[in-house]
Design a protein around this motif. Sequence first.
Motif, PDB file in Angstrom:
ATOM      1  N   GLU A   8       0.874  -1.248  -0.070  1.00  0.00           N
ATOM      2  CA  GLU A   8      -0.038   0.138  -0.022  1.00  0.00           C
ATOM      3  C   GLU A   8       0.841   1.255   0.034  1.00  0.00           C
ATOM      4  O   GLU A   8       0.348   2.226  -0.587  1.00  0.00           O
ATOM      5  CB  GLU A   8      -1.083  -0.117   1.182  1.00  0.00           C
ATOM      6  CG  GLU A   8      -1.860   1.213   1.036  1.00  0.00           C
ATOM      7  CD  GLU A   8      -2.833   1.209   2.447  1.00  0.00           C
ATOM      8  OE1 GLU A   8      -3.503   2.129   2.651  1.00  0.00           O
ATOM      9  OE2 GLU A   8      -2.545   0.248   3.450  1.00  0.00           O
ATOM     10  N   PHE A   9       2.096   1.169   0.556  1.00  0.00           N
ATOM     11  CA  PHE A   9       2.771   2.311   0.685  1.00  0.00           C
ATOM     12  C   PHE A   9       4.012   1.929   0.055  1.00  0.00           C
ATOM     13  O   PHE A   9       5.293   1.556   0.901  1.00  0.00           O
ATOM     14  CB  PHE A   9       3.187   2.680   2.251  1.00  0.00           C
ATOM     15  CG  PHE A   9       1.784   3.242   2.831  1.00  0.00           C
ATOM     16  CD1 PHE A   9       1.498   4.406   2.688  1.00  0.00           C
ATOM     17  CD2 PHE A   9       1.125   2.436   3.579  1.00  0.00           C
ATOM     18  CE1 PHE A   9       0.201   5.134   3.213  1.00  0.00           C
ATOM     19  CE2 PHE A   9      -0.079   2.710   4.249  1.00  0.00           C
ATOM     20  CZ  PHE A   9      -0.641   4.275   3.938  1.00  0.00           C
ATOM     21  N   PRO A  10       4.234   2.131  -1.220  1.00  0.00           N
ATOM     22  CA  PRO A  10       5.638   1.793  -1.865  1.00  0.00           C
ATOM     23  C   PRO A  10       6.667   2.976  -1.651  1.00  0.00           C
ATOM     24  O   PRO A  10       6.193   4.151  -1.113  1.00  0.00           O
ATOM     25  CB  PRO A  10       5.261   1.599  -3.424  1.00  0.00           C
ATOM     26  CG  PRO A  10       4.018   2.567  -3.372  1.00  0.00           C
ATOM     27  CD  PRO A  10       3.227   2.417  -2.131  1.00  0.00           C
ATOM     28  N   ILE A  11       7.973   2.547  -1.755  1.00  0.00           N
ATOM     29  CA  ILE A  11       8.765   3.677  -1.702  1.00  0.00           C
ATOM     30  C   ILE A  11       8.457   4.809  -2.790  1.00  0.00           C
ATOM     31  O   ILE A  11       7.912   4.534  -3.846  1.00  0.00           O
ATOM     32  CB  ILE A  11      10.307   3.414  -1.917  1.00  0.00           C
ATOM     33  CG1 ILE A  11      10.592   2.738  -3.240  1.00  0.00           C
ATOM     34  CG2 ILE A  11      10.503   2.210  -0.844  1.00  0.00           C
ATOM     35  CD1 ILE A  11      12.370   2.498  -3.399  1.00  0.00           C
ATOM     36  N   PHE A  12       8.952   6.259  -2.497  1.00  0.00           N
ATOM     37  CA  PHE A  12       8.706   7.130  -3.506  1.00  0.00           C
ATOM     38  C   PHE A  12       9.658   7.133  -4.570  1.00  0.00           C
ATOM     39  O   PHE A  12      10.935   6.739  -4.310  1.00  0.00           O
ATOM     40  CB  PHE A  12       9.128   8.437  -2.750  1.00  0.00           C
ATOM     41  CG  PHE A  12       8.635   9.744  -3.670  1.00  0.00           C
ATOM     42  CD1 PHE A  12       7.445  10.239  -3.617  1.00  0.00           C
ATOM     43  CD2 PHE A  12       9.679  10.387  -4.574  1.00  0.00           C
ATOM     44  CE1 PHE A  12       7.099  11.204  -4.217  1.00  0.00           C
ATOM     45  CE2 PHE A  12       8.983  11.330  -5.112  1.00  0.00           C
ATOM     46  CZ  PHE A  12       7.859  11.950  -5.204  1.00  0.00           C
ATOM     47  N   LEU A  13       9.125   7.059  -5.769  1.00  0.00           N
ATOM     48  CA  LEU A  13       9.987   6.905  -7.258  1.00  0.00           C
ATOM     49  C   LEU A  13      10.380   5.478  -7.199  1.00  0.00           C
ATOM     50  O   LEU A  13      11.601   5.446  -7.963  1.00  0.00           O
ATOM     51  CB  LEU A  13      10.761   7.909  -7.392  1.00  0.00           C
ATOM     52  CG  LEU A  13      11.308   8.272  -8.548  1.00  0.00           C
ATOM     53  CD1 LEU A  13      10.403   8.971  -9.428  1.00  0.00           C
ATOM     54  CD2 LEU A  13      12.388   9.424  -8.605  1.00  0.00           C
TER      55      LEU A  13
END
Length: 293
Positions: A8-13
Motif C-alpha cells: 500500500e505504501f511503496p517507496i517514492f519513485l
Amino acid sequence: MTAELNEEFPIFLGSEIDQADPKQAMFHVLPVPYEKSVSYGGGTANGPSTILNASWQLEKWDGKSNPCDLGIYTCPPVDCSVSSQQVIDNIANATAEIIRNGGIPVVLGGEHTVTYGVIKGLKDAGIDDFGIVQIDAHADLRHAYEGDILSHASVMKRAVDMGIPLYQLGIRAFCEEEMQVREEFGVYYQDADELVPNNINSITLPDDFPQKVFFTVDIDGMDPSVFPSTGTPVPGGLSWYQTLNLFESVAKQREIIGFDVMEFAPIEGFHAYDFAASMLTYKLMGITARSRQ
C-alpha cells in the motif's frame, strides 16, 4: 524496475530508484494517513499511499535536475490508529528522527492537523528558531473547531501559540476570529485576492523572519481547476506555476528545513490529480535541493 510495487505504501519513485540509506538520504518521505477532523469532504487518509503509488510514473529528471540523486528514503507510515494526541506524538517522533539523521522531512498527509506533529518534532529535535510559510485556502487559525483543538482548522493557531512566526499565502476563506488572531500574533500574509488577480509569483520575507523555514502546502491552496481532489475546495486559488514560483522565492531567501503536502483527497478514476500531487511533491524536492547548491 528497481523495487516492487506490491504494498500500500511503496517507496517514492520506486520505479526509478532504490531505497536510500536513511543516514545518507537528503529527503525522507513520511506518509501520515491521518484523517479525523475533516469537516466537509473526506478521503485525505488515502492521500499518502496514492501519492507514493503515482510517483512510480514520474521521471527522475524534474525539468531542471535529478533531486533523487541526493537520496530519497521512504519512511514507514505513521501509525494513525491510536488517539489524536498519540498520533501527534508519533508524527513528532518520526520527524525528530529524520532531523537527527540529517534529513529533510517531506511529509505526506492526511488532514492538515498532521503539520502540528511535524512542528513538534522539529522542536523536539532541537530546531527552535524557524518560521512557517503556509499555502492554503484557509487560515486554520481558530482556537478550536467543533470543540477540537487538534482540528485541521486550528493547526496554525497551535503553531503561533508555540511562538512560531507565520507567513500565509493564498488564503481566501477565514472568519473574524482568525483575522483577530492574525493581528494579535503578527501573522504575515498575502491573500489570494492580492496574489491571484495580480499574478504575483514571488514574495519578499520580512528581515526579521527566521532563516530556517518549514513550508506547508495544503492542496486546497491551489485552485480547484488544478486540484479539485481535496475535501474543502475554494475557488480563486493559486495556479500550478504560481505555487511553484512562490515556493522557490522563499527557498532563495531562506533555508527550507522541510515541507509537507496536506489534504490531498484522491478522486477514484481521476489519475491526473494523483500524478499532479506526486509531481508537486517531487518538484518541491527539486527546488529545495537546488536552493542548497
